[in-house]
Design an enzyme around this catalytic site. Structure first.
Site, PDB file in Angstrom:
ATOM      1  N   HIS A   1       5.641  -4.088   7.359  1.00  0.00           N
ATOM      2  CA  HIS A   1       6.147  -4.681   6.106  1.00  0.00           C
ATOM      3  C   HIS A   1       6.603  -3.560   5.167  1.00  0.00           C
ATOM      4  O   HIS A   1       7.681  -3.603   4.582  1.00  0.00           O
ATOM      5  CB  HIS A   1       5.050  -5.526   5.442  1.00  0.00           C
ATOM      6  CG  HIS A   1       5.297  -5.818   3.996  1.00  0.00           C
ATOM      7  ND1 HIS A   1       5.114  -4.880   3.003  1.00  0.00           N
ATOM      8  CD2 HIS A   1       5.740  -6.934   3.355  1.00  0.00           C
ATOM      9  CE1 HIS A   1       5.435  -5.396   1.833  1.00  0.00           C
ATOM     10  NE2 HIS A   1       5.819  -6.649   2.018  1.00  0.00           N
ATOM     11  N   ASN A   2       5.774  -2.544   5.025  1.00  0.00           N
ATOM     12  CA  ASN A   2       6.127  -1.447   4.120  1.00  0.00           C
ATOM     13  C   ASN A   2       7.352  -0.685   4.628  1.00  0.00           C
ATOM     14  O   ASN A   2       8.203  -0.285   3.843  1.00  0.00           O
ATOM     15  CB  ASN A   2       4.947  -0.483   3.960  1.00  0.00           C
ATOM     16  CG  ASN A   2       3.939  -0.997   2.955  1.00  0.00           C
ATOM     17  OD1 ASN A   2       3.839  -2.188   2.737  1.00  0.00           O
ATOM     18  ND2 ASN A   2       3.196  -0.107   2.352  1.00  0.00           N
TER      19      ASN A   2
ATOM     20  N   LYS B   1       1.123  -5.021   8.050  1.00  0.00           N
ATOM     21  CA  LYS B   1       1.375  -4.563   6.672  1.00  0.00           C
ATOM     22  C   LYS B   1       2.160  -3.246   6.683  1.00  0.00           C
ATOM     23  O   LYS B   1       3.045  -3.020   5.850  1.00  0.00           O
ATOM     24  CB  LYS B   1       0.047  -4.388   5.920  1.00  0.00           C
ATOM     25  CG  LYS B   1       0.189  -3.744   4.533  1.00  0.00           C
ATOM     26  CD  LYS B   1       1.012  -4.614   3.614  1.00  0.00           C
ATOM     27  CE  LYS B   1       1.309  -4.158   2.222  1.00  0.00           C
ATOM     28  NZ  LYS B   1       1.076  -2.909   1.682  1.00  0.00           N
TER      29      LYS B   1
ATOM     30  N   SER C   1      -0.060  -7.392   0.143  1.00  0.00           N
ATOM     31  CA  SER C   1       1.183  -6.944  -0.483  1.00  0.00           C
ATOM     32  C   SER C   1       1.505  -7.770  -1.714  1.00  0.00           C
ATOM     33  O   SER C   1       1.218  -8.962  -1.768  1.00  0.00           O
ATOM     34  CB  SER C   1       2.357  -7.059   0.489  1.00  0.00           C
ATOM     35  OG  SER C   1       3.541  -6.711  -0.202  1.00  0.00           O
TER      36      SER C   1
ATOM     37  N   GLU D   1      10.170  -2.660   3.717  1.00  0.00           N
ATOM     38  CA  GLU D   1      10.341  -2.477   2.263  1.00  0.00           C
ATOM     39  C   GLU D   1      11.155  -1.192   1.991  1.00  0.00           C
ATOM     40  O   GLU D   1      12.093  -1.199   1.176  1.00  0.00           O
ATOM     41  CB  GLU D   1       8.941  -2.403   1.644  1.00  0.00           C
ATOM     42  CG  GLU D   1       8.851  -2.045   0.190  1.00  0.00           C
ATOM     43  CD  GLU D   1       7.366  -1.886  -0.245  1.00  0.00           C
ATOM     44  OE1 GLU D   1       6.560  -2.809   0.013  1.00  0.00           O
ATOM     45  OE2 GLU D   1       7.019  -0.837  -0.816  1.00  0.00           O
TER      46      GLU D   1
HETATM   47  C1  6PG Z   1       3.102  -3.715  -1.351  1.00  0.00           C
HETATM   48  C2  6PG Z   1       3.582  -2.300  -1.457  1.00  0.00           C
HETATM   49  C3  6PG Z   1       2.444  -1.391  -1.775  1.00  0.00           C
HETATM   50  C4  6PG Z   1       2.885  -0.063  -2.342  1.00  0.00           C
HETATM   51  C5  6PG Z   1       3.474   0.840  -1.335  1.00  0.00           C
HETATM   52  C6  6PG Z   1       4.428   1.806  -1.930  1.00  0.00           C
HETATM   53  O1  6PG Z   1       3.366  -4.295  -0.309  1.00  0.00           O
HETATM   54  O2  6PG Z   1       2.518  -4.219  -2.294  1.00  0.00           O
HETATM   55  O3  6PG Z   1       4.142  -1.903  -0.255  1.00  0.00           O
HETATM   56  O4  6PG Z   1       1.639  -1.317  -0.660  1.00  0.00           O
HETATM   57  O5  6PG Z   1       3.751  -0.249  -3.399  1.00  0.00           O
HETATM   58  O6  6PG Z   1       2.398   1.539  -0.781  1.00  0.00           O
HETATM   59  O7  6PG Z   1       4.609   2.778  -1.001  1.00  0.00           O
HETATM   60  P1  6PG Z   1       5.334   4.137  -1.297  1.00  0.00           P
HETATM   61  O8  6PG Z   1       4.567   4.816  -2.410  1.00  0.00           O
HETATM   62  O9  6PG Z   1       5.224   4.860  -0.012  1.00  0.00           O
HETATM   63  O10 6PG Z   1       6.723   3.808  -1.724  1.00  0.00           O
END
Ligand code: 6PG
Length: 471
Positions: free
Chosen positions: A186-187, A183, A129, A190
């Site tokens: 984590h997303n 991960k 990430s 996010e």
């Molecule tokens: C990270 C982000 C990366 C990416 C996501 C965005 O941790 O660096 O999470 O993995 O930006 O996949 O996801 P979406 O396109 O679903 O918002």
């Protein structure tokens, strides 16, 4: 020719930046891309003069690697990963390590790990990430795979990771799919963080109608306190950006339709499967889906009126502070739910996830990096068996202190007809979790009424089931 420490396949943005990061930390890297022109361009451009060896065939690429070979795949998650693995298998030898650094579904990682193990190969699913910049300067890295494989790759990954509080943001998460699972969560978190910020913005707009510059100031101020985080910081910066064409704040010109690649949906789907409430992240996923129905919303806005709103007449700064408190309390709930999910998955798959470690490697490099992850790290290091983050005294006190403001903000959003699904879901979770009695007694009666599903009684021993002939 000196043999390379590691090889990387797939020179898209993340792949390129990871290679440059590895090279900058003293590792030599062999690179391969299916389209040779991409490899050539990289070799002639950003890779020039560095310990990066461009390879035009997979055979040459594999031949360029020190044994046991370490091959990181950075291609689109899904079938392309399997395709690359199939091409690599005949070229590798027992003991070699294949590493998938994309956002792969953890069950795919489990399947691939099992498949490659049968062939004597190690397979690592590694969550990375931090976006482009993180990949280049130091991401947060979540590796999952065998302990033996980890021994071989740890020196590289702990070295290229971000550093927070003197610790590398990279720790072995557990076996097979553990890294990709962490991960994924984590997303999901996010998604929750981003939605909560967007709701704070929507509520401030509906009540105080601040200019973009004022919003920039508000978020910059929040970033100096407990909310200090990458996402709050970039939000403040976004509000300062003016469109060169019109001179207006760029954010005002951006179409309000959110995209998503799927990791949020996966997180929510599996939480539901394990019976873990994940309402904040679920609200965030749904909010993105609803936002994408732009044409339908525009049409509905013509025929579905909201409440008659009286302008907010209270103290401006007090409301800004209340929104900040609501955001922080909701954020704590979102993380609490995410960590419960990690606990359930850990038990399901026997991963023995270490929550203190997870919080600690999210402190730097990744998209959700934030000062408050220090507090979460401390909470789980104090009590690794903590059932729910909101039971930790530090977080409990914050929530209790923020409670009045949190409720006021959710009420205000409702009164103004502004959707605040994640704020509301977080508060509803808090109120449900702390409720000694919920209305599920009535629900059980209903189930028994129409389906003879039986119920337990408060005045009888637990486990004893009763049925009533209701009609
Ligand atoms: C990270 C982000 C990366 C990416 C996501 C965005 O941790 O660096 O999470 O993995 O930006 O996949 O996801 P979406 O396109 O679903 O918002």
């Amino acid at each position: 020719m000196r043999q390379c420490d590691i090889g990387l396949i797939g020179l898209a943005v993340m792949g390129e930046n990871l290679v440059l990061n590895m090279a900058s930390k003293g590792f030599s890297v062999a690179v391969y891309n299916r389209t040779t022109a991409v490899t050539d361009r990289f070799a002639e451009g950003r890779a020039k003069g560095k310990a990066i060896v461009p390879c035009r065939t997979l055979e040459a690429f594999v031949g360029a690697l020190v044994r046991p070979r370490k091959v990181q795949i950075m291609v689109k998650a899904g079938a392309p990963v399997d395709a690359v693995i199939e091409q690599l298998i005949p070229l590798l030898e027992p003991g070699d390590i294949v590493i998938d650094g994309g956002n792969s579904l953890w069950t795919d990682t489990q399947r691939r790990e099992k498949y490659l193990k049968e062939k004597g190969l190690h397979f690592f699913g590694v969550g990375v990430s931090g976006g482009e910049e993180g990949a280049l300067k130091g991401p947060s890295i979540m590796p999952g795979g065998s302990a033996e494989g980890w021994q071989a790759i740890a020196p590289i990954y702990t070295r290229i990771a971000a550093v927070a509080e003197g610790e590398p943001c990279c720790r072995h998460m557990g076996t097979d799919g553990a890294g990709h699972y962490v991960k994924m969560v984590h997303n999901g978190i996010e998604y929750g963080d981003m939605q909560l910020i967007c709701e704070a913005y929507a509520i401030l707009q509906a009540t105080l109608n601040p200019s973009a510059d004022e919003l920039a100031g508000i978020f910059a101020e929040w970033n100096r306190g407990e909310l200090d985080s990458f996402l709050i910081d970039i939000t403040a910066k976004i509000f300062t950006r003016k469109d060169p064409e019109t001179g207006r704040p760029l954010v005002d010109l951006i179409v309000d339709k959110a995209g998503q690649k799927g990791t949020g949906k996966w997180t929510v789907g599996h939480a539901t499967e394990m019976a873990v409430p994940l309402s904040v992240i679920a609200s965030a996923v749904e909010a993105r889906i609803l936002s994408s129905l732009k044409a339908e919303r525009v049409a509905a806005s013509q025929v579905l009126p909201g409440p008659a709103v009286t302008p907010y007449a209270g103290d401006r700064q007090a409301l800004i502070d209340a929104v900040r408190d609501a955001l922080y309390a909701s954020k704590i709930i979102s993380y609490a739910q995410g960590f419960v999910q990690l606990g359930a998955a850990s038990a399901l798959y026997g991963w023995h996830l270490n929550f203190g470690d997870i919080a600690s490697i999210w402190r730097g490099g990744c998209i959700i990096r934030a000062r408050f992850l220090n507090r979460i790290t401390e909470a789980y290091r104090r009590d690794p068996a903590l059932k729910n983050l909101i039971l930790d005294p530090y977080f409990r006190d914050i929530i209790v202190q923020s409670q009045a403001n949190w409720r006021q903000v959710v009420q205000l959003a409702i009164g103004h007809g502004v959707a605040a699904p994640a704020f509301s879901a977080a508060l509803a979770y808090f109120d449900s979790y702390r409720a000694e009695r919920l209305p599920a007694n009535l629900l059980q009666a209903q189930r028994d009424y129409f389906g003879a599903h039986t119920y337990e009684r408060l005045d009888k021993p637990e486990g004893e089931h009763f049925h009533t002939e209701w009609f």
